[in-house]
Motif scaffolding. Structure first.
Motif, mmCIF file in Angstrom:
data_model
loop_
_atom_site.group_PDB
_atom_site.id
_atom_site.type_symbol
_atom_site.label_atom_id
_atom_site.label_comp_id
_atom_site.label_asym_id
_atom_site.label_seq_id
_atom_site.Cartn_x
_atom_site.Cartn_y
_atom_site.Cartn_z
ATOM 1 N N PRO A 1 -1.197 0.501 -1.547
ATOM 2 C CA PRO A 1 -2.118 0.779 -2.665
ATOM 3 C C PRO A 1 -3.526 1.115 -2.178
ATOM 4 O O PRO A 1 -4.023 0.543 -1.214
ATOM 5 C CB PRO A 1 -2.115 -0.541 -3.453
ATOM 6 N N HIS B 1 -0.981 5.987 3.230
ATOM 7 C CA HIS B 1 -0.537 6.648 1.995
ATOM 8 C C HIS B 1 0.974 6.864 2.030
ATOM 9 O O HIS B 1 1.679 6.577 1.062
ATOM 10 C CB HIS B 1 -1.261 7.980 1.789
ATOM 11 N N ARG B 2 1.463 7.381 3.144
ATOM 12 C CA ARG B 2 2.895 7.663 3.271
ATOM 13 C C ARG B 2 3.720 6.379 3.157
ATOM 14 O O ARG B 2 4.839 6.396 2.648
ATOM 15 C CB ARG B 2 3.174 8.364 4.604
ATOM 16 N N SER C 1 -2.739 12.772 0.475
ATOM 17 C CA SER C 1 -1.911 13.314 1.552
ATOM 18 C C SER C 1 -2.745 14.322 2.320
ATOM 19 O O SER C 1 -3.698 14.890 1.779
ATOM 20 C CB SER C 1 -0.682 14.028 0.982
ATOM 21 N N THR D 1 -4.441 7.150 -1.571
ATOM 22 C CA THR D 1 -3.863 8.044 -2.572
ATOM 23 C C THR D 1 -3.726 9.494 -2.140
ATOM 24 O O THR D 1 -3.149 10.285 -2.874
ATOM 25 C CB THR D 1 -4.732 8.011 -3.845
ATOM 26 N N GLY E 1 2.951 4.001 1.215
ATOM 27 C CA GLY E 1 2.817 3.521 -0.156
ATOM 28 C C GLY E 1 1.868 2.354 -0.324
ATOM 29 O O GLY E 1 1.943 1.625 -1.314
#
Length: 165
Positions: A142, A137-138, A147, A145, A140
């Motif tokens: 896809p 996620h960090r 954190s 989504t 980016g």
């Protein structure tokens, strides 16, 4: 899009981890690759199709109603746990292919990786698959989504009380 935290029953997750460990150990001790395949199938189908813990049904149908294990609801995200279970299921699926192809050392090493990581999660409160999810996620990537809950390091079990301010 990031979803809000929801109550996740970590008792169900722990029962899931314990059964993954026990069944994988049993497969190793008895040298039954098809048991590894069954655990892989249950983990992957639960992650990808059912969106729940593969062995959560044992907790919900037996252990919780009998009062043997109490719920442990913690504000958390489900997605990292499903991803982690999918990674473990994938390792066991590859282990199955190795075992059935005669690559016993590779197959049992992959099985033991799942056993050790499930034990680290069960007994140490650290989930490497969840940490991977949060790191993706960090970065980016896809599809990743969420954190970690506020005040929680990636992969560690969230505190029961999450500070929102």
């Amino acid at each position: 899009m990031m979803n809000p935290l929801e109550p996740v029953d970590h008792s169900a997750l722990k029962v899931n981890q314990l059964l993954i460990i026990l069944l994988s150990l049993l497969a190793f001790i008895l040298n039954v690759p098809l048991l590894v395949a069954l655990v892989a199938l249950l983990m992957l189908s639960a992650s990808l199709l059912l969106k729940r813990a593969a062995f959560g049904w044992v907790y919900h149908l037996f252990l919780k109603p009998l009062g043997w294990i109490k719920p442990d609801l913690i504000p958390d995200h489900r997605e990292p746990h499903l991803f982690a279970q999918g990674v473990g299921g994938t390792f066991l699926a590859i282990a199955t292919v190795c075992l059935l192809s005669g690559w016993f050392v590779a197959g049992w090493i992959l099985t033991w990786i799942v056993i050790v990581l499930a034990a680290l999660n069960l007994f140490g409160g650290f989930c490497l698959g969840c940490a991977m999810y949060y790191w993706f996620h960090r970065l980016g990537i896809p599809g990743f989504t969420q954190s970690p809950p506020e005040g929680t390091l990636p992969g560690f079990r969230p505190r029961k009380e999450v500070n929102h301010g």
